[in-house]
Design a protein around this motif. Structure first.
Motif, PDB file in Angstrom:
ATOM      1  N   THR A  67      44.371  38.140  16.695  1.00 53.08           N
ATOM      2  CA  THR A  67      43.037  37.940  17.268  1.00 53.08           C
ATOM      3  C   THR A  67      41.986  37.834  16.168  1.00 53.08           C
ATOM      4  O   THR A  67      41.106  36.968  16.188  1.00 53.08           O
ATOM      5  CB  THR A  67      42.690  39.112  18.200  1.00 53.08           C
ATOM      6  N   VAL A  68      42.081  38.712  15.190  1.00 48.52           N
ATOM      7  CA  VAL A  68      41.089  38.780  14.121  1.00 48.52           C
ATOM      8  C   VAL A  68      41.032  37.487  13.320  1.00 48.52           C
ATOM      9  O   VAL A  68      39.970  37.065  12.850  1.00 48.52           O
ATOM     10  CB  VAL A  68      41.404  39.985  13.209  1.00 48.52           C
ATOM     11  N   ARG A  69      42.161  36.817  13.168  1.00 49.61           N
ATOM     12  CA  ARG A  69      42.239  35.644  12.279  1.00 49.61           C
ATOM     13  C   ARG A  69      41.376  34.482  12.751  1.00 49.61           C
ATOM     14  O   ARG A  69      41.072  33.585  11.969  1.00 49.61           O
ATOM     15  CB  ARG A  69      43.686  35.186  12.135  1.00 49.61           C
ATOM     16  N   MET A  70      40.976  34.489  14.043  1.00 45.15           N
ATOM     17  CA  MET A  70      40.147  33.389  14.533  1.00 45.15           C
ATOM     18  C   MET A  70      38.701  33.517  14.067  1.00 45.15           C
ATOM     19  O   MET A  70      37.901  32.594  14.233  1.00 45.15           O
ATOM     20  CB  MET A  70      40.193  33.334  16.062  1.00 45.15           C
ATOM     21  N   ALA A  71      38.326  34.655  13.473  1.00 44.91           N
ATOM     22  CA  ALA A  71      36.958  34.870  13.004  1.00 44.91           C
ATOM     23  C   ALA A  71      36.699  34.101  11.714  1.00 44.91           C
ATOM     24  O   ALA A  71      37.604  33.887  10.898  1.00 44.91           O
ATOM     25  CB  ALA A  71      36.713  36.359  12.781  1.00 44.91           C
ATOM     26  N   ASP A  72      35.435  33.694  11.512  1.00 47.09           N
ATOM     27  CA  ASP A  72      35.054  33.040  10.267  1.00 47.09           C
ATOM     28  C   ASP A  72      35.037  34.042   9.113  1.00 47.09           C
ATOM     29  O   ASP A  72      35.415  33.704   7.991  1.00 47.09           O
ATOM     30  CB  ASP A  72      33.660  32.409  10.411  1.00 47.09           C
ATOM     31  N   ARG A  73      34.570  35.259   9.421  1.00 50.56           N
ATOM     32  CA  ARG A  73      34.532  36.323   8.418  1.00 50.56           C
ATOM     33  C   ARG A  73      35.058  37.611   9.035  1.00 50.56           C
ATOM     34  O   ARG A  73      34.885  37.861  10.224  1.00 50.56           O
ATOM     35  CB  ARG A  73      33.099  36.571   7.916  1.00 50.56           C
ATOM     36  N   ILE A  74      35.680  38.397   8.183  1.00 49.13           N
ATOM     37  CA  ILE A  74      36.224  39.682   8.615  1.00 49.13           C
ATOM     38  C   ILE A  74      35.550  40.772   7.797  1.00 49.13           C
ATOM     39  O   ILE A  74      35.529  40.709   6.564  1.00 49.13           O
ATOM     40  CB  ILE A  74      37.754  39.729   8.425  1.00 49.13           C
ATOM     41  N   ILE A  75      34.971  41.758   8.505  1.00 49.91           N
ATOM     42  CA  ILE A  75      34.308  42.883   7.847  1.00 49.91           C
ATOM     43  C   ILE A  75      35.168  44.114   8.045  1.00 49.91           C
ATOM     44  O   ILE A  75      35.453  44.513   9.183  1.00 49.91           O
ATOM     45  CB  ILE A  75      32.897  43.100   8.426  1.00 49.91           C
ATOM     46  N   VAL A  76      35.592  44.713   6.946  1.00 44.58           N
ATOM     47  CA  VAL A  76      36.478  45.874   6.999  1.00 44.58           C
ATOM     48  C   VAL A  76      35.640  47.138   6.824  1.00 44.58           C
ATOM     49  O   VAL A  76      34.851  47.258   5.884  1.00 44.58           O
ATOM     50  CB  VAL A  76      37.561  45.791   5.904  1.00 44.58           C
TER      51      VAL A  76
END
Length: 637
Positions: free
Chosen positions: A594-603
């Motif tokens: 699911t997360v991979r569809m985001a343009d940016r990932i904030i951890v």
């Protein structure tokens, strides 16, 4: 951060209201009268007039009785005047009948007004609760106050009736007292002295009873919760599977017995003291009665006057005692009434400033978090701190991190369910707090992980996502045939608004309709008749449909597919990708597919941003994201 506007400091467990607090509680009588007047002016006015008319019935009855007795006595000594006698009897019948009619009319009006007052106050309470901060609902002390306020919505109308009863009795007492003063002025003084001890005893125990009820508010909420857990469709599976019934019942029994035992001790003390004090009043009454009898024997007064004075004295004694007891009751009710108005005096800390800005349509620069920090009320720990990131127009970002890292907290700050304790959040370069709060929330569509499963119809469960669009339809389709009269009913799917149909199809919730006998009007949940329970994944499709209902500029989805199977998750995200095209979106998920569809990932880690980048960038960096991704991927090998 959260303001609790209550009158005075918190009360200690063993503390009784002070003398100042007792008199201060009376200040809630005018607001109560105003609240009742707002409920129904006609009924309120009728109640007052009926009480006023009833005040003259007792003295009129006693006086007519005196005249009848004197006429009878005179008839035995001379020629009888039957015309006068029967006129007096007829007049007494009219007065008594009128009194009965007035009493029944008064009871009817007060009953109807009581029902309306309960409804009106409950609505006021719900409206006020809806205006308070989310933080209020996460505070146990708030729930205690809310519980005390709820208990007052159905019972405080009796206070106004009691006030009017006091006014009625006072007028009756004045008229009776005027007659007593003519014959024996000291009788009224003797009456007052004989009933004062009972009055002070009642007010003393009223304080004790209120203190006990106040002190037991948390435990009474526990009792309500134990009743719910032990006998609820939401908990039945685990209660039966784990064999919790006997444990819950025993816990309820112990707690309820403690409350009963304390209340029993207080009730016995009150009964004993009240009985002793009432003997003083009885002694005073019969002392005065003996004096009246002696005056009659000596011929100082007629038999009719004896009857009138004895009746007036007895009625006056009852009225004075009733007035004093009612005054004690009013004081006690005012203590409880204070809880209701204390709740109404609570104010939210998150509100729109006068002349607040509307959210731009469309947003041009997006959101900027500048050194944002936040602590939940009552907690010393920072949920998030020193958080900096941006969310631009049309951008999709994902929050990733372990449980408790602060992901959901950031979405609540973004939707302004909370305000930051440190730093600020900018929207198009302007502090988010300068915008109209309703405008902010209408611009954001949110589906939280702990979404509500409403025990309502299918179309209502979807429609609550944008209630203003479909409110008329939901009101009409939920009405009875008598309420609708000539209006067409919303039967079947033809009358269902297109927005509900479209949202249901986009979220795949429409796939549930073939199994529902009533289609979009199928009741969901087991609370009401013909309700159908859904699985976790099916409920999640309903919740997703709510997000699709709203034409929001920002979509926030907190674990949107946690309960869906692999195929349903894939189909949802194919559709979701189309939905968020051109919009800002925030996704929280533990599933990296699911997360991979985001343009940016904030951890996030321990409330701080540790990494920010695309999936490929974060994998190459080899940090926390790469570690979590590898751990999840290992589970599929």
């Amino acid at each position: 951060m959260v303001q609790h506007f209550v009158s005075g400091p918190p009360r200690k467990d063993n503390e009784r209201p002070t003398l100042h607090e007792r008199f201060a509680a009376l200040r809630y009588i005018p607001p109560l009268i105003k609240l009742v007047w707002e409920t129904h002016r006609g009924y309120t006015l009728a109640m007052a007039i009926l009480r006023l008319l009833r005040s003259g019935v007792p003295v009129a009855t006693l006086w007519i009785g005196k005249l009848i007795i004197d006429t009878v006595v005179a008839a035995r000594e001379s020629s009888p005047d039957f015309a006068r006698l029967w006129k007096l009897v007829a007049l007494e019948i009219v007065i008594v009948t009128t009194g009965d009619v007035l009493a029944r009319a008064s009871a009817l009006v007060e009953s109807l007004l009581g029902d309306l007052f309960s409804n009106h106050t409950s609505i006021r309470l719900m409206e006020h609760a809806a205006a308070l901060d989310l933080a209020h609902f996460e505070d146990p002390a708030f729930y205690d106050q809310l519980e005390r306020a709820r208990r007052q919505t159905t019972s405080r109308i009796g206070l106004l009736a009691q006030l009017l009863a006091i006014a009625q009795d006072a007028l009756t007492l004045i008229s009776l007292g005027a007659a007593l003063v003519v014959y024996s002025p000291w009788l009224l003084l003797l009456l007052a002295i004989s009933v004062l001890p009972s009055f002070f005893g009642e007010t003393h125990f009223a304080s004790l009873e209120y203190s006990m009820q106040f002190r037991w508010t948390p435990e009474r909420r526990q009792l309500d919760y134990l009743r719910y857990v032990a006998a609820s469709d939401r908990t039945a599976k685990e209660v039966q599977l784990f064999g919790l019934s006997s444990w819950l019942i025993e816990r309820f029994r112990r707690l309820s017995w403690r409350f009963y035992d304390e209340n029993k001790k207080l009730s016995i003390r009150k009964a004993n003291v009240s009985t002793a004090l009432s003997l003083i009043g009885t002694l005073g009454y019969y002392t005065a009665y003996a004096v009246i009898l002696m005056r009659a024997v000596k011929g100082a007064i007629s038999i009719g006057t004896l009857t009138f004075l004895a009746g007036s004295f007895a009625r006056s004694r009852g009225l004075i005692q009733g007035l004093l007891m009612s005054a004690g009751g009013i004081y006690q009710q005012c203590l409880y009434l204070k809880d209701l108005f204390d709740f109404f005096e609570m104010k939210p800390s998150i509100a729109s400033a006068p002349g607040a800005l509307r959210v731009p349509q469309p947003m041009r620069e997006g959101f900027v978090f500048e050194d944002v920090g936040f602590q939940y009320p009552g907690s010393d720990a920072w949920a998030v701190r020193h958080v900096n990131f941006t969310l631009g127009p049309g951008e999709r970002i994902a929050f990733v991190g372990e449980n408790g890292a602060g992901k959901t907290t950031l979405t609540k700050l973004l939707a302004r369910l909370y305000d930051p304790g440190e730093g600020r959040i900018l929207l198009d370069g302007i502090d988010l707090r300068e915008y109209d709060i309703h405008s902010v929330r209408r611009a954001i569509g949110v589906i939280f992980q702990d979404f509500v499963k409403y025990d309502l119809r299918f179309d209502e469960n979807v429609g609550v996502g944008e209630i203003d669009k479909v409110r008329l339809y939901l009101d009409e389709s939920g009405a009875t045939e008598q309420q609708l009269e000539s209006k067409p009913s919303a039967d079947g799917n033809g009358e269902v608004p297109g927005s509900i149909v479209s949202a249901s199809e986009k979220s795949l919730a429409s796939s549930l309709l073939p199994r529902f006998a009533k289609g979009y009007q199928q009741m969901l949940g087991r609370r009401f008749d013909e309700g159908v329970e859904l699985s976790g994944g099916e409920w999640q499709k309903i919740a997703l449909a709510r997000a699709y209902m709203r034409d929001a500029q920002v979509l926030i989805l907190d674990e949107p597919t946690a309960s869906l199977d692999a195929r349903a998750e894939y189909e949802v995200f194919i559709r979701f990708s189309k939905l968020v095209a051109g919009r800002m979106a925030v996704i929280i998920s533990h599933r990296f597919s699911t997360v991979r569809m985001a343009d940016r990932i904030i951890v996030l880690q321990n409330g701080a941003v540790t990494e920010d980048g695309s999936h490929a960038e974060l994998i190459a960096r080899g940090g926390l994201y790469a570690e979590l991704f590898a751990l999840q991927a290992e589970g599929y090998r």
